[in-house]
Write an enzyme that holds these catalytic residues in place. Structure first.
Site, PDB file in Angstrom:
ATOM      1  N   GLY A 240       0.797  -1.219   0.000  1.00  0.00           N
ATOM      2  CA  GLY A 240       0.000   0.000   0.000  1.00  0.00           C
ATOM      3  C   GLY A 240       0.831   1.271   0.000  1.00  0.00           C
ATOM      4  O   GLY A 240       2.059   1.257   0.113  1.00  0.00           O
ATOM      5  N   HIS A 241       0.116   2.401  -0.081  1.00  0.00           N
ATOM      6  CA  HIS A 241       0.807   3.692  -0.194  1.00  0.00           C
ATOM      7  C   HIS A 241       1.571   4.052   1.073  1.00  0.00           C
ATOM      8  O   HIS A 241       1.149   3.784   2.185  1.00  0.00           O
ATOM      9  CB  HIS A 241      -0.156   4.805  -0.585  1.00  0.00           C
ATOM     10  CG  HIS A 241      -1.331   4.994   0.322  1.00  0.00           C
ATOM     11  ND1 HIS A 241      -2.338   5.873   0.037  1.00  0.00           N
ATOM     12  CD2 HIS A 241      -1.673   4.414   1.496  1.00  0.00           C
ATOM     13  CE1 HIS A 241      -3.237   5.845   0.998  1.00  0.00           C
ATOM     14  NE2 HIS A 241      -2.847   4.961   1.894  1.00  0.00           N
ATOM     15  N   ASN A 242       2.742   4.629   0.846  1.00  0.00           N
ATOM     16  CA  ASN A 242       3.636   5.120   1.909  1.00  0.00           C
ATOM     17  C   ASN A 242       4.204   4.025   2.805  1.00  0.00           C
ATOM     18  O   ASN A 242       4.754   4.308   3.864  1.00  0.00           O
ATOM     19  CB  ASN A 242       2.937   6.177   2.772  1.00  0.00           C
ATOM     20  CG  ASN A 242       2.581   7.418   1.982  1.00  0.00           C
ATOM     21  OD1 ASN A 242       1.428   7.635   1.645  1.00  0.00           O
ATOM     22  ND2 ASN A 242       3.594   8.218   1.651  1.00  0.00           N
TER      23      ASN A 242
END
Length: 350
Positions: A240-242
């Site tokens: 997922g993001h970050n």
């Protein structure tokens, strides 16, 4: 077809037996025939030495005498590592090599930069400002987004998509269907609907990273999603993001890591393992298959559980108890019934 002497000359090890013995293939020990080389990594499988027909077996010094009694043997400190390097050496000799060429059907923006010896396959798209390092191989139908950077010697199989502004290190290998830099999953709820949060970061991937088929690494919402050197992701892995993943982490198929989780170096996640968002895994954490990590883990070790996870030893005790739960329930019911009968016959004083 190679000779044993060629293998040892390239990879080292102690050869006992005929150096001119011809080897046609690498095979599993139970299937190997006289023209094959195989390996035995653990002494507990030593009985297979007597049954295999392999022309040569790679073993440790603990099995040297037994293996030599049956035929040719290569002795090394770590047979499994030797086997891994043998597969690399074998592939370099037998696998078709990409041509130093650009297919005429490829669409390459004039502002893109291509290093020496780059191979670009059919129907590839390389957008403006992209940089592809020397010796990189870009397979058919790949898309390299605007301003993306591909390191030297990196190989992209067919149909890999590298999003705009994403950065890939040297000597990486991405298998078919990998998507780097798709939007992270970010939406703000408002009046019964979802308002998209634009994902303004990118993805930064280090050197020597391998990502399996149809895996996805999402771009960051604000900062970047980061995967450090030497990380290995299996097929169908979602990052997922970050998310921040430390060096030499390995994740098996269908693992998933939710947004903003931080995973320390040298961790492993078994197949189907899940790490919830904004959690931290310390360096050296090993997560068993199908385990849901629902809180941060601050100490290295092996953690397991499809019900709330715990350290492995505690989880195994609880799992053993659960197996007997039905019998324990019946015993409790019997004791309660016995107690009720006793109380009915001997009422307490008021």
């Amino acid at each position: 077809m190679v000779q044993l002497g060629q293998i040892v000359a390239a990879l080292g090890g102690e050869l006992l037996g005929n150096a001119e013995l011809s080897i046609a293939r690498i095979a599993p020990i139970e299937q190997a025939q006289a023209d094959a080389i195989t390996f035995l990594a653990h002494p507990k499988y030593r009985a297979q030495l007597a049954s295999t027909s392999a022309g040569c077996v790679i073993v440790s010094s603990a099995l040297k005498s037994e293996a030599a009694a049956r035929g040719a043997v290569i002795v090394t400190d770590d047979p499994y590592l030797y086997f891994a390097k043998l597969t690399q050496w074998w592939a370099s000799r037998t696998r078709p090599q990409a041509l130093d060429s650009i297919h005429p059907s490829a669409v390459i923006d004039p502002s893109a930069s291509l290093g020496e010896g780059v191979s670009i396959g059919p129907l590839v798209v390389v957008e403006a400002g992209a940089v592809i390092g020397a010796g990189a191989v870009i397979g058919p139908h790949c898309v390299i987004g605007r301003g993306a950077r591909i390191g030297a010697g990196t190989r992209l199989a067919a149909s890999v998509n590298i999003g705009f502004d994403c950065s890939i290190g040297d000597r990486c290998l991405f298998h078919s269907g990998v998507v780097i830099g798709a939007d992270g999953f970010g939406f703000a709820p408002t009046q019964g609907r979802w308002e998209k949060i634009e994902q303004l970061g990118a993805v930064r991937i280090g050197d020597d990273v391998e990502i399996g088929a149809n895996s996805c690494v999402d771009r960051g919402a604000l900062g970047d999603t980061v995967i450090d050197n030497g990380v290995k992701l299996d097929n169908l892995v979602q990052i997922g993001h970050n998310v921040q993943i430390g060096a030499h982490v390995a994740m098996a198929g269908c693992a998933g890591v939710a947004g903003s989780a931080v995973i320390g170096a040298h961790c492993t996640v078994g197949g189907g393992g899940m790490v919830l968002g904004h959690l931290t895994l310390a360096e050296g954490v090993n997560v068993s298959a199908a385990t849901l990590v629902s809180r941060s883990i601050h100490k290295p070790g092996l953690y397991s559980g499809v019900f709330p996870f715990d350290d492995n030893a505690s989880w195994e005790k609880n799992a053993a108890t659960l197996r007997n739960l039905h019998a324990l329930r019946e015993r409790v019911r019997a004791l309660e019934k016995q107690q009720n009968n006793h109380d009915d016959g001997h009422p307490q004083d008021s």
